[in-house]
Design a protein around this motif. Sequence first.
Motif, PDB file in Angstrom:
ATOM      1  N   THR A 101       0.844  -1.189   0.000  1.00 55.98           N
ATOM      2  CA  THR A 101       0.000   0.000   0.000  1.00 55.98           C
ATOM      3  C   THR A 101       0.880   1.241   0.000  1.00 55.98           C
ATOM      4  OG1 THR A 101      -1.597  -1.247   1.294  1.00 55.98           O
ATOM      5  CG2 THR A 101      -1.889   1.129   1.215  1.00 55.98           C
ATOM      6  N   PRO A 102       0.516   2.308  -0.720  1.00 51.72           N
ATOM      7  CA  PRO A 102       1.306   3.546  -0.668  1.00 51.72           C
ATOM      8  C   PRO A 102       1.467   4.045   0.769  1.00 51.72           C
ATOM      9  CG  PRO A 102      -0.320   3.667  -2.421  1.00 51.72           C
ATOM     10  CD  PRO A 102      -0.627   2.416  -1.650  1.00 51.72           C
ATOM     11  N   HIS A 103       2.545   4.728   1.004  1.00 52.66           N
ATOM     12  CA  HIS A 103       2.830   5.349   2.299  1.00 52.66           C
ATOM     13  C   HIS A 103       3.064   4.334   3.411  1.00 52.66           C
ATOM     14  CE1 HIS A 103       2.077   9.301   0.632  1.00 52.66           C
ATOM     15  NE2 HIS A 103       0.907   8.891   0.191  1.00 52.66           N
ATOM     16  N   SER A 104       3.395   3.105   3.067  1.00 50.46           N
ATOM     17  CA  SER A 104       3.664   2.096   4.095  1.00 50.46           C
ATOM     18  C   SER A 104       4.935   2.413   4.874  1.00 50.46           C
ATOM     19  CB  SER A 104       3.787   0.706   3.448  1.00 50.46           C
ATOM     20  OG  SER A 104       2.552   0.277   2.936  1.00 50.46           O
ATOM     21  N   GLY A 105       5.902   3.080   4.221  1.00 54.76           N
ATOM     22  CA  GLY A 105       7.167   3.372   4.867  1.00 54.76           C
ATOM     23  C   GLY A 105       7.127   4.582   5.780  1.00 54.76           C
ATOM     24  N   TYR A 106       8.174   4.743   6.566  1.00 49.35           N
ATOM     25  CA  TYR A 106       8.335   5.829   7.542  1.00 49.35           C
ATOM     26  C   TYR A 106       8.614   7.141   6.805  1.00 49.35           C
ATOM     27  CZ  TYR A 106      10.368   7.921  11.862  1.00 49.35           C
ATOM     28  OH  TYR A 106      10.655   8.693  12.956  1.00 49.35           O
TER      29      TYR A 106
ATOM     30  N   PHE B 251      13.790   3.575  18.934  1.00 46.53           N
ATOM     31  CA  PHE B 251      12.733   3.396  17.944  1.00 46.53           C
ATOM     32  C   PHE B 251      13.359   3.073  16.593  1.00 46.53           C
ATOM     33  CE2 PHE B 251      10.160   5.141  14.475  1.00 46.53           C
ATOM     34  CZ  PHE B 251       8.944   4.519  14.701  1.00 46.53           C
ATOM     35  N   TRP B 252      12.708   2.202  15.818  1.00 49.73           N
ATOM     36  CA  TRP B 252      13.151   1.920  14.450  1.00 49.73           C
ATOM     37  C   TRP B 252      11.934   1.816  13.534  1.00 49.73           C
ATOM     38  CZ3 TRP B 252      11.333  -2.354  11.874  1.00 49.73           C
ATOM     39  CH2 TRP B 252      10.791  -3.380  12.662  1.00 49.73           C
ATOM     40  N   ALA B 253      12.141   2.130  12.268  1.00 44.50           N
ATOM     41  CA  ALA B 253      11.076   1.981  11.274  1.00 44.50           C
ATOM     42  C   ALA B 253      11.709   1.882   9.893  1.00 44.50           C
ATOM     43  CB  ALA B 253      10.105   3.155  11.332  1.00 44.50           C
ATOM     44  N   TRP B 254      11.069   1.103   9.040  1.00 47.87           N
ATOM     45  CA  TRP B 254      11.548   0.942   7.666  1.00 47.87           C
ATOM     46  C   TRP B 254      11.073   2.097   6.793  1.00 47.87           C
ATOM     47  CZ3 TRP B 254       9.555  -4.769   7.199  1.00 47.87           C
ATOM     48  CH2 TRP B 254      10.388  -5.611   7.946  1.00 47.87           C
ATOM     49  N   LYS B 255      11.950   2.577   5.923  1.00 47.21           N
ATOM     50  CA  LYS B 255      11.606   3.661   5.012  1.00 47.21           C
ATOM     51  C   LYS B 255      10.776   3.179   3.826  1.00 47.21           C
ATOM     52  CE  LYS B 255      13.424   7.681   6.277  1.00 47.21           C
ATOM     53  NZ  LYS B 255      12.611   8.934   6.320  1.00 47.21           N
ATOM     54  N   LYS B 256      10.981   1.938   3.397  1.00 50.05           N
ATOM     55  CA  LYS B 256      10.372   1.478   2.152  1.00 50.05           C
ATOM     56  C   LYS B 256       9.357   0.364   2.348  1.00 50.05           C
ATOM     57  CE  LYS B 256      14.224   2.933  -0.754  1.00 50.05           C
ATOM     58  NZ  LYS B 256      15.203   2.534  -1.811  1.00 50.05           N
TER      59      LYS B 256
ATOM     60  N   ILE C 133      22.374  -4.027  21.070  1.00 48.08           N
ATOM     61  CA  ILE C 133      22.457  -3.796  19.630  1.00 48.08           C
ATOM     62  C   ILE C 133      21.493  -2.673  19.226  1.00 48.08           C
ATOM     63  CG2 ILE C 133      23.123  -6.187  19.168  1.00 48.08           C
ATOM     64  CD1 ILE C 133      20.203  -6.714  18.337  1.00 48.08           C
ATOM     65  N   PRO C 134      21.715  -2.042  18.075  1.00 44.70           N
ATOM     66  CA  PRO C 134      20.759  -1.038  17.603  1.00 44.70           C
ATOM     67  C   PRO C 134      19.390  -1.691  17.398  1.00 44.70           C
ATOM     68  CG  PRO C 134      22.804  -0.897  16.360  1.00 44.70           C
ATOM     69  CD  PRO C 134      22.888  -2.149  17.179  1.00 44.70           C
ATOM     70  N   PRO C 135      18.311  -0.987  17.693  1.00 45.90           N
ATOM     71  CA  PRO C 135      16.974  -1.585  17.573  1.00 45.90           C
ATOM     72  C   PRO C 135      16.640  -1.932  16.126  1.00 45.90           C
ATOM     73  CG  PRO C 135      16.810   0.765  17.947  1.00 45.90           C
ATOM     74  CD  PRO C 135      18.248   0.412  18.142  1.00 45.90           C
ATOM     75  N   LYS C 136      16.011  -3.075  15.940  1.00 47.09           N
ATOM     76  CA  LYS C 136      15.625  -3.552  14.620  1.00 47.09           C
ATOM     77  C   LYS C 136      14.650  -4.704  14.808  1.00 47.09           C
ATOM     78  CE  LYS C 136      19.476  -6.827  14.336  1.00 47.09           C
ATOM     79  NZ  LYS C 136      20.608  -7.319  13.527  1.00 47.09           N
ATOM     80  N   LEU C 137      14.085  -5.189  13.714  1.00 44.66           N
ATOM     81  CA  LEU C 137      13.241  -6.374  13.776  1.00 44.66           C
ATOM     82  C   LEU C 137      14.098  -7.576  14.147  1.00 44.66           C
ATOM     83  CD1 LEU C 137      10.367  -7.575  13.197  1.00 44.66           C
ATOM     84  CD2 LEU C 137      11.215  -8.088  10.893  1.00 44.66           C
ATOM     85  N   ILE C 138      13.692  -8.305  15.197  1.00 45.96           N
ATOM     86  CA  ILE C 138      14.436  -9.477  15.638  1.00 45.96           C
ATOM     87  C   ILE C 138      13.486 -10.669  15.705  1.00 45.96           C
ATOM     88  CG2 ILE C 138      16.208  -8.191  16.886  1.00 45.96           C
ATOM     89  CD1 ILE C 138      14.667  -8.612  19.455  1.00 45.96           C
TER      90      ILE C 138
END
Length: 358
Positions: free
Chosen positions: A11-16, A82-87, A101-106
């Motif tokens: 969907t459009p705008h799904s990224g951060y 906080f983390w979020a994907w751009k794309k 570790i830096p925050p990410k999906l684990i």
Amino acid sequence: MVGSGVSSAPTPHSGYHWDGESRKFFEGWYYRVTLPEAGETFAFMYSIEDPLGGESNSGGGAQILGPRDEYLCRTFPDVSKFWAWKKGLGLGHWGQTSLTIPPKLIDRDTFEAEVKQGYQATATWHQGQLYDPGSGHHCTWQYTIEPVYGWGDRQSTAGWLSFLEIFEPGWQILMAHGWATGWIDWNGERYEFNRVPAYGEKNWGRSFPQKWFWFNCNSFDGEPNLALTAGGGRREVLSWMESVAMVGIHHEGQFYEFVPWNGTVTWEIAPWGFWKMQAWSGDLEVTLTGTTEEPGTPLRAPTQEGLVFACRDTMKGQVHLQLKQRRQGRYEMLLEATSSQCGLEVGGGPWNETWIVD
């Protein structure tokens, strides 16, 4: 407007949306699971404000509206966690954790063992655990998501304005309808579910609208493939304010859209307890009526003053939907449906009297 509602593309705008520099910015995400057999709903609301850090409002929040419209909220002041994907759709925030570790999906097991406060969410997975030491209330959840409908044929909810970033705030339904499978533990009450209705949306910008209302339901009586999202508000476009609203319906692979640029939308919204919308587009007419005798639960929203109580919601609203089509000079019923598990909301203000736009 009628078109295909089924697509496997994002969907459009799904990224951060944050540009990495602006201080005055928020982005919010909304995940919901409806449990028809239990007659309950869980709505998860996440937000990040002033993500550059160092501001009085900087930080994240996680709110849950749970069974019986009960409420749980935790804040996460450390924006670096906080983390979020751009794309694509992916985000999370770590509160209490032993991880360095830096925050990410684990992976789910590591998250469960090492992140004692926080959440992580994508288009197909949602997990978290929150605990309020003041009240002792807690919630833990893990479930998969099988998307069914995005929004129309991969289109923006707010139309072309959202692409130009002059519509304040941006609003996008990420998943109008899907199926969730997993479990949620709410203060020791464990809810296990298999392929129950799921929903997701998001918004972003400098703050929420000045005033707004909202309907949402994808758990209708006898209509497993029907999803409704409708709402409106006073929003900022460039330097002026305007009142706008829309109705979107996905049903059996078709998308029916009623927006200002393809038709007419009217509404009558009480300060609480009564919502009515009517809209026309081409040869189609829709009428929505929402009511509730529940008192509603105050929820926080990103505002110019930060994350503060700014709206009232119930997940136990009654909704009646009628979709008609004009044929040979008269309207014939295409679809009529009801539910007692509709999300209803009013926000901002002032709400001193019924808001009528016709």
